[in-house]
Design a protein around this motif. Structure first.
Motif, PDB file in Angstrom:
ATOM      1  N   LEU A 261      27.250  37.619  38.812  1.00 36.09           N
ATOM      2  CA  LEU A 261      27.323  38.558  39.938  1.00 36.09           C
ATOM      3  C   LEU A 261      26.041  39.382  40.039  1.00 36.09           C
ATOM      4  O   LEU A 261      25.505  39.593  41.132  1.00 36.09           O
ATOM      5  N   VAL A 262      25.527  39.840  38.887  1.00 39.32           N
ATOM      6  CA  VAL A 262      24.269  40.614  38.899  1.00 39.32           C
ATOM      7  C   VAL A 262      23.137  39.752  39.457  1.00 39.32           C
ATOM      8  O   VAL A 262      22.313  40.220  40.249  1.00 39.32           O
TER       9      VAL A 262
ATOM     10  N   ASN B  20      37.247  38.153  40.943  1.00 40.68           N
ATOM     11  CA  ASN B  20      36.242  37.086  41.076  1.00 40.68           C
ATOM     12  C   ASN B  20      36.896  35.708  40.946  1.00 40.68           C
ATOM     13  O   ASN B  20      38.023  35.586  40.478  1.00 40.68           O
ATOM     14  N   LYS B  21      36.172  34.679  41.351  1.00 46.23           N
ATOM     15  CA  LYS B  21      36.592  33.276  41.212  1.00 46.23           C
ATOM     16  C   LYS B  21      37.859  32.965  42.029  1.00 46.23           C
ATOM     17  O   LYS B  21      38.732  32.227  41.560  1.00 46.23           O
ATOM     18  N   VAL B  22      37.965  33.531  43.247  1.00 46.20           N
ATOM     19  CA  VAL B  22      39.141  33.229  44.073  1.00 46.20           C
ATOM     20  C   VAL B  22      39.052  31.831  44.686  1.00 46.20           C
ATOM     21  O   VAL B  22      39.987  31.370  45.338  1.00 46.20           O
ATOM     22  N   ASP B  23      37.913  31.135  44.455  1.00 47.44           N
ATOM     23  CA  ASP B  23      37.781  29.754  44.946  1.00 47.44           C
ATOM     24  C   ASP B  23      38.358  28.754  43.949  1.00 47.44           C
ATOM     25  O   ASP B  23      38.418  27.563  44.224  1.00 47.44           O
ATOM     26  N   LYS B  24      38.785  29.230  42.778  1.00 42.47           N
ATOM     27  CA  LYS B  24      39.335  28.317  41.768  1.00 42.47           C
ATOM     28  C   LYS B  24      40.738  27.864  42.162  1.00 42.47           C
ATOM     29  O   LYS B  24      41.457  28.575  42.853  1.00 42.47           O
TER      30      LYS B  24
ATOM     31  N   SER C 196      31.428  34.988  42.776  1.00 46.16           N
ATOM     32  CA  SER C 196      30.018  35.254  42.423  1.00 46.16           C
ATOM     33  C   SER C 196      29.202  33.973  42.509  1.00 46.16           C
ATOM     34  O   SER C 196      28.069  33.964  42.978  1.00 46.16           O
ATOM     35  N   LYS C 197      29.796  32.870  42.046  1.00 48.42           N
ATOM     36  CA  LYS C 197      29.064  31.604  42.000  1.00 48.42           C
ATOM     37  C   LYS C 197      28.697  31.131  43.410  1.00 48.42           C
ATOM     38  O   LYS C 197      27.586  30.683  43.666  1.00 48.42           O
ATOM     39  N   GLN C 198      29.671  31.257  44.342  1.00 50.38           N
ATOM     40  CA  GLN C 198      29.414  30.841  45.731  1.00 50.38           C
ATOM     41  C   GLN C 198      28.603  31.885  46.500  1.00 50.38           C
ATOM     42  O   GLN C 198      28.101  31.617  47.576  1.00 50.38           O
ATOM     43  N   GLY C 199      28.529  33.127  45.931  1.00 51.48           N
ATOM     44  CA  GLY C 199      27.700  34.161  46.552  1.00 51.48           C
ATOM     45  C   GLY C 199      28.334  34.864  47.733  1.00 51.48           C
ATOM     46  O   GLY C 199      27.646  35.217  48.676  1.00 51.48           O
ATOM     47  N   TRP C 200      29.674  35.092  47.693  1.00 57.15           N
ATOM     48  CA  TRP C 200      30.303  35.870  48.785  1.00 57.15           C
ATOM     49  C   TRP C 200      31.340  36.840  48.237  1.00 57.15           C
ATOM     50  O   TRP C 200      31.921  36.629  47.194  1.00 57.15           O
ATOM     51  N   MET C 201      31.518  37.930  48.958  1.00 57.07           N
ATOM     52  CA  MET C 201      32.526  38.945  48.636  1.00 57.07           C
ATOM     53  C   MET C 201      33.187  39.384  49.936  1.00 57.07           C
ATOM     54  O   MET C 201      32.552  39.386  50.996  1.00 57.07           O
TER      55      MET C 201
END
Length: 603
Positions: free
Chosen positions: A20-21, A127-131, A166-171
């Protein structure tokens, strides 16, 4: 005055904090378009990259909508709690990052408790809601319950929650509607985290971290709590014990991006690095020259474990390391004390040995691993938990152990933990896994991970944190098998290993130099067995069919440093050199072990 936000990021190991950072740094255009940065920019030492964990907290800053945001990346492991406790002093708010499947894990709880107690304002990032099989709503409920149990204030309970990857780069504020970037999170920081307070008056700044430069020496890092600090300004350094030392500031730096920028002065609320002050320790206060006032000293949780560090006195002493003397070992351990707050060092009766107190196996193993990479040779003994007498009762550290494991092998895990005086508190389904929570003595956890991973075919996810000191739980069975010990010095042969394979499992390969007293493998029985595996085959010119069997050797078991620390017993050492990790008996000859070994085991 520049607008400033100071924010610390809290998360359990592997929940995506450092990733995320990275995304924040990229989205705030810190790098040139053609600049190659790689991943996990802040995990910049080799050990952090190899293990995939943050060990040392770090500062970076970004500009967003003309506000300077100082970001403090904190370790996620409870063994490095000393790091976390001091850097939280620099923050006004915290970003609590949780995995959308796993939820709030023990280490998250540990650091969140510290942050809420300091009155910091939280923002929760799921985080990681795409999993697959993620459960963001349940995790949100779980975190609210956690905050409530940790006695958060009403203001802290009214927290903002952001969902994303974080990995996909969206919030986003809604996990079902992804956005294109992480700016919703940055906006939430500006709206919810209070600006760094501006306090007028005489100077106060607490040293909460340190850096080192080969040009200027030690650099003090901290946040200016009150007043303004200026270049070339005379100051008083108030030590932890109240002693005052007069000094002068040579240079000042603030954090910008991943680096530092030299400035003439820094006002209250900002984080800065100070050059020119000698003899400082973490927790000291830089104060006004005329009227010094001390800030509250940082309190650090006590260590729960100790290990004996001693010089290497094996027959292979000095072959691989640069620093082998007791003086070098002593200097290096004292240097570590300056920045590693949770560590303690106690001299022993022997001038060559030191007792090092730490927060757990991982905390101590990172120190050992760092030293061996720097060229040190040493030996370490079996980790021992620290026992206290409280109100006349013998007490030991108790840990909360959490294991997530497939349902069909949960029975094996419960059996293994209860054998070590563990007490099952919670057993509930969590997705397709069984969620188990235990209270277990800290000494019961030593060596448990290997057994649990073996019993569950590597599918168990284990985490633990210190709970409290409680009355002694009684004896815990140690290692059930004895070891195979070398009786001779020389090079191992495939022929000899092959002939002795029915006696146990070996830790070494053919063609390796060994010495008398070195541990070569695990015996199939509970006693130690002395063997000779340097013996070669008798070479004659007589050959007959059937006598020249091909040697078939099972692969040697290779232990990591932590596994070695969990494996050894009271009468054994780990020999650590830059190139090798060997297990050995404290007394190398069989005769010495018979005479002196009994007293060691009885202790």
């Amino acid at each position: 005055m520049q607008k400033i936000r100071n924010i610390a990021i809290i998360a359990h190991v592997d929940h995506g904090k450092t990733t995320l950072v990275d995304k924040i740094l990229h989205s705030c255009s810190i790098f040139r378009d053609n600049e190659s940065t790689g991943e996990l920019i802040l995990d910049n030492n080799d050990l952090e990259r190899e293990r995939g964990i943050t060990i040392v907290s770090k500062n970076v800053s970004v500009q967003y909508k003309d506000v300077k945001i100082n970001i403090i990346d904190t370790p996620g492991h409870a063994d490095f709690g000393g790091e976390v406790e001091r850097v939280l002093k620099m923050a006004d708010g915290v970003l609590i990052l949780c995995d959308a499947f796993e939820g709030a894990m023990p280490q998250t709880r540990f650091v969140t408790q510290k942050a809420l107690a300091l009155g910091l304002k939280p923002i929760v990032v799921v985080n990681k809601v795409d999993k697959e099989n993620c459960r963001p709503e349940e995790v949100y409920e779980q975190i609210f319950e956690l905050f409530f149990n940790l006695e958060a204030t009403e203001e802290q309970l009214d927290f903002q929650v952001i969902y994303g990857s974080s990995k996909q780069g969206w919030m986003s504020t809604d996990w079902k509607t992804p956005t294109e970037n992480i700016f919703p999170l940055m906006d939430a920081i500006l709206e919810n985290i209070p600006p760094a307070p501006i306090q007028e008056g005489t100077l106060q700044m607490q040293i909460t971290s340190l850096d080192y430069s080969s040009f200027v020496g030690r650099i003090a890092i901290g946040r200016v709590a009150r007043g303004t600090i200026k270049e070339n300004m005379p100051v008083s350094l108030v030590k932890r014990d109240g002693k005052i030392v007069k000094s002068r500031i040579k240079e000042l730096y603030t954090f910008e991006g991943l680096g530092k920028v030299k400035v003439a002065s820094v006002s209250s609320g900002d984080i800065c690095a100070v050059v020119g002050i000698d003899g400082f320790d973490i927790g000291d206060t830089i104060a006004d020259f005329e009227n010094p006032e001390q800030l509250e000293v940082i309190s650090i949780d006590e260590p729960t474990m100790n290990m004996l560090f001693t010089i290497n006195n094996s027959p292979f002493f000095g072959k691989e390391g640069k620093f082998v003397t007791s003086q070098r070992l002593r200097e290096r351990l004292h240097k570590e004390l300056e920045k590693n707050l949770a560590l303690r060092l106690v001299e022993t009766d022997s001038p060559d040995s030191y007792l090092v107190y730490g927060r757990g196996i991982l905390h101590l193993s990172v120190l050992i691993e760092t030293m061996r990479r720097e060229g040190y040779e040493m030996q370490v003994g079996q980790p021992q938990v620290i026992v206290k007498i409280i109100d006349g009762v013998k007490c030991e550290p108790i840990e909360t152990l959490i294991v997530d494991v497939p349902g069909e092998v949960s029975g094996k895990v419960i059996e293994l933990v209860t054998q070590r005086k563990g007490e099952l508190l919670i057993m509930e389904p969590k997705g397709d896994l069984q969620h188990l929570e235990f209270d277990i003595p800290a000494r019961g956890i030593i060596g448990l991970r290997n057994n649990v991973l073996t019993a569950t075919a590597g599918e168990a996810i284990m985490a633990h944190r210190f709970k409290a000191y409680e009355p002694w739980k009684g004896p815990i069975p140690g290692r059930s098998n004895g070891v195979l010990v070398s009786m001779d010095k020389g090079m191992t042969t495939a022929y000899a290993i092959d002939k002795l394979q029915d006696r146990g499992r070996f830790f070494i390969d053919p063609g390796v130099d060994i010495y008398e007293g070195q541990i070569l493998g695990e015996h199939i029985r509970d006693n130690d067995l002395v063997i000779n595996i340097t013996k070669g085959k008798q070479l004659t010119n007589m050959r007959a069919s059937g006598t020249d069997d091909n040697t078939r050797i099972a692969p040697a078991i290779k232990f990591s440093l932590e596994e070695c620390m969990e494996y050894i017993q009271a009468d054994e050492y780990i020999e650590v050199t830059p190139l090798s990790i060997r297990l050995r008996k404290i007394y190398l000859t069989e005769q010495e072990r018979k005479v002196k070994g009994k007293s060691l085991v009885n202790q």
